[in-house]
Design a protein around this motif. Structure first.
Motif, mmCIF file in Angstrom:
data_model
loop_
_atom_site.group_PDB
_atom_site.id
_atom_site.type_symbol
_atom_site.label_atom_id
_atom_site.label_comp_id
_atom_site.label_asym_id
_atom_site.label_seq_id
_atom_site.Cartn_x
_atom_site.Cartn_y
_atom_site.Cartn_z
ATOM 1 N N ALA A 1 -13.078 10.866 31.417
ATOM 2 C CA ALA A 1 -11.735 10.490 30.975
ATOM 3 C C ALA A 1 -10.968 9.746 32.055
ATOM 4 N N PHE A 2 -10.896 10.308 33.234
ATOM 5 C CA PHE A 2 -10.026 9.757 34.265
ATOM 6 C C PHE A 2 -10.729 8.781 35.190
ATOM 7 N N GLY A 3 -11.989 9.015 35.485
ATOM 8 C CA GLY A 3 -12.729 8.117 36.387
ATOM 9 C C GLY A 3 -12.746 6.689 35.877
ATOM 10 N N GLU A 4 -12.961 6.532 34.586
ATOM 11 C CA GLU A 4 -12.972 5.183 33.989
ATOM 12 C C GLU A 4 -11.613 4.496 34.128
ATOM 13 N N VAL A 5 -10.540 5.263 33.976
ATOM 14 C CA VAL A 5 -9.190 4.702 34.100
ATOM 15 C C VAL A 5 -8.902 4.333 35.553
ATOM 16 N N PHE A 6 -9.305 5.192 36.473
ATOM 17 C CA PHE A 6 -9.107 4.883 37.893
ATOM 18 C C PHE A 6 -9.859 3.616 38.289
ATOM 19 N N ASP A 7 -11.090 3.475 37.790
ATOM 20 C CA ASP A 7 -11.873 2.265 38.065
ATOM 21 C C ASP A 7 -11.187 1.031 37.478
ATOM 22 N N LYS A 8 -10.761 1.134 36.246
ATOM 23 C CA LYS A 8 -10.146 0.008 35.536
ATOM 24 C C LYS A 8 -8.898 -0.503 36.257
ATOM 25 N N HIS A 9 -8.123 0.406 36.841
ATOM 26 C CA HIS A 9 -6.839 0.030 37.434
ATOM 27 C C HIS A 9 -6.858 0.051 38.967
ATOM 28 N N ASN A 10 -8.042 0.109 39.549
ATOM 29 C CA ASN A 10 -8.198 0.037 41.004
ATOM 30 C C ASN A 10 -7.323 1.036 41.750
ATOM 31 N N VAL A 11 -7.413 2.297 41.348
ATOM 32 C CA VAL A 11 -6.690 3.363 42.039
ATOM 33 C C VAL A 11 -7.298 3.523 43.429
ATOM 34 N N ASP A 12 -6.433 3.637 44.427
ATOM 35 C CA ASP A 12 -6.886 3.716 45.818
ATOM 36 C C ASP A 12 -7.386 5.098 46.208
ATOM 37 N N LEU A 13 -6.635 6.128 45.797
ATOM 38 C CA LEU A 13 -6.885 7.462 46.316
ATOM 39 C C LEU A 13 -6.531 8.494 45.251
ATOM 40 N N HIS B 1 -12.104 20.516 26.828
ATOM 41 C CA HIS B 1 -11.131 19.615 27.434
ATOM 42 C C HIS B 1 -10.980 18.297 26.666
ATOM 43 N N GLY B 2 -12.000 17.855 25.969
ATOM 44 C CA GLY B 2 -12.031 16.528 25.362
ATOM 45 C C GLY B 2 -10.768 16.140 24.619
ATOM 46 N N ASP B 3 -10.369 16.958 23.620
ATOM 47 C CA ASP B 3 -9.189 16.630 22.829
ATOM 48 C C ASP B 3 -7.916 16.716 23.664
ATOM 49 N N ILE B 4 -7.861 17.649 24.581
ATOM 50 C CA ILE B 4 -6.695 17.816 25.451
ATOM 51 C C ILE B 4 -6.559 16.619 26.389
ATOM 52 N N LEU B 5 -7.674 16.068 26.837
ATOM 53 C CA LEU B 5 -7.644 14.979 27.808
ATOM 54 C C LEU B 5 -7.290 13.627 27.193
ATOM 55 N N THR B 6 -7.519 13.452 25.898
ATOM 56 C CA THR B 6 -7.268 12.145 25.279
ATOM 57 C C THR B 6 -5.832 11.664 25.457
ATOM 58 N N PRO B 7 -4.807 12.468 25.152
ATOM 59 C CA PRO B 7 -3.442 11.979 25.359
ATOM 60 C C PRO B 7 -3.124 11.731 26.836
ATOM 61 N N GLN B 8 -3.701 12.551 27.712
ATOM 62 C CA GLN B 8 -3.482 12.357 29.149
ATOM 63 C C GLN B 8 -4.124 11.053 29.624
ATOM 64 N N LYS B 9 -5.338 10.793 29.139
ATOM 65 C CA LYS B 9 -6.038 9.556 29.484
ATOM 66 C C LYS B 9 -5.247 8.346 29.000
ATOM 67 N N GLU B 10 -4.750 8.412 27.765
ATOM 68 C CA GLU B 10 -3.975 7.293 27.208
ATOM 69 C C GLU B 10 -2.694 7.067 28.005
ATOM 70 N N TRP B 11 -1.999 8.160 28.355
ATOM 71 C CA TRP B 11 -0.784 8.042 29.161
ATOM 72 C C TRP B 11 -1.100 7.423 30.526
ATOM 73 N N LEU B 12 -2.148 7.926 31.174
ATOM 74 C CA LEU B 12 -2.531 7.436 32.494
ATOM 75 C C LEU B 12 -2.890 5.955 32.451
ATOM 76 N N ASP B 13 -3.662 5.551 31.465
ATOM 77 C CA ASP B 13 -4.057 4.153 31.314
ATOM 78 C C ASP B 13 -2.817 3.262 31.161
ATOM 79 N N LYS B 14 -1.906 3.674 30.316
ATOM 80 C CA LYS B 14 -0.682 2.895 30.081
ATOM 81 C C LYS B 14 0.183 2.843 31.346
ATOM 82 N N ASP B 15 0.325 3.971 32.017
ATOM 83 C CA ASP B 15 1.160 4.041 33.216
ATOM 84 C C ASP B 15 0.594 3.171 34.334
ATOM 85 N N LEU B 16 -0.707 3.264 34.555
ATOM 86 C CA LEU B 16 -1.327 2.459 35.612
ATOM 87 C C LEU B 16 -1.328 0.974 35.266
ATOM 88 N N ALA B 17 -1.484 0.640 33.995
ATOM 89 C CA ALA B 17 -1.446 -0.765 33.569
ATOM 90 C C ALA B 17 -0.083 -1.387 33.866
#
Length: 167
Positions: A47-59, A1-17
């Motif tokens: 990949a995703f937990g760190e982004v959710f923490d960074k951007h204070n995702v509720d649910l 999953h690692g390489d597949i998740l990188t673009p998704q993580k980057e997109w999610l981080d940018k979108d939530l920011a």
């Protein structure tokens, strides 16, 4: 999953920011906090937990384990008390015939139900600073009601209750 998740993580981080939404909610299939014995998706959690923490995702809503459960507000893998301190992860249940006997409530879960008897669905309602999730059996029977109240910084699992002397 690692390489597949990188673009998704980057997109999610940018979108939530870029989001100024009152409520930040994510949904995807495999649970960061799984219920089935032997399952652990550390790559997805990292990949995703760190982004959710960074951007204070509720649910976060997840599937895959065919059971119903939710966590304490989690941050960095640690259970917190107030909704503002972490993300609640909600495994949504089952929609078809598949069930598992080896799903279990974990220490990070505040609620757990294995829907052997029938499929279920969720009803999510947002009214300003209060979000409510009702879990309902296919026949209309209410399984659970959960809420997050941002104004009081509580949820229904952690709402202050009158102390009970159990001596």
């Amino acid at each position: 999953h690692g390489d597949i998740l990188t673009p998704q993580k980057e997109w999610l981080d940018k979108d939530l920011a870029a989001s100024e939404a009152t409520w930040k909610i994510a949904l995807f299939h495999k649970a960061i906090y799984p219920l089935k014995e032997g399952r652990a998706y550390e790559d997805i959690k990292k990949a995703f937990g760190e982004v959710f923490d960074k951007h204070n995702v509720d649910l976060v809503f997840n599937g895959h384990d065919h059971a119903i459960a939710r966590t304490y507000p989690m941050r960095g893998g640690i259970a917190k008390q107030k909704p503002s301190e972490g993300t609640v992860y909600f495994v949504t249940g089952r929609s078809g015939y598949k069930t598992y006997k080896d799903v279990v409530k974990r220490g990070y879960n505040t609620f757990f139900h294995n829907p052997f008897d029938q499929p279920n669905y969720l009803v999510v309602e947002v009214r300003g600073l209060k979000l409510t999730v009702k879990t309902v059996k296919m026949d209309g029977t209410l399984i659970d009601t959960f809420f997050i109240d941002k104004e009081r910084d509580v949820n229904s699992d952690l709402e202050p209750r009158k102390a009970v002397d159990v001596r």
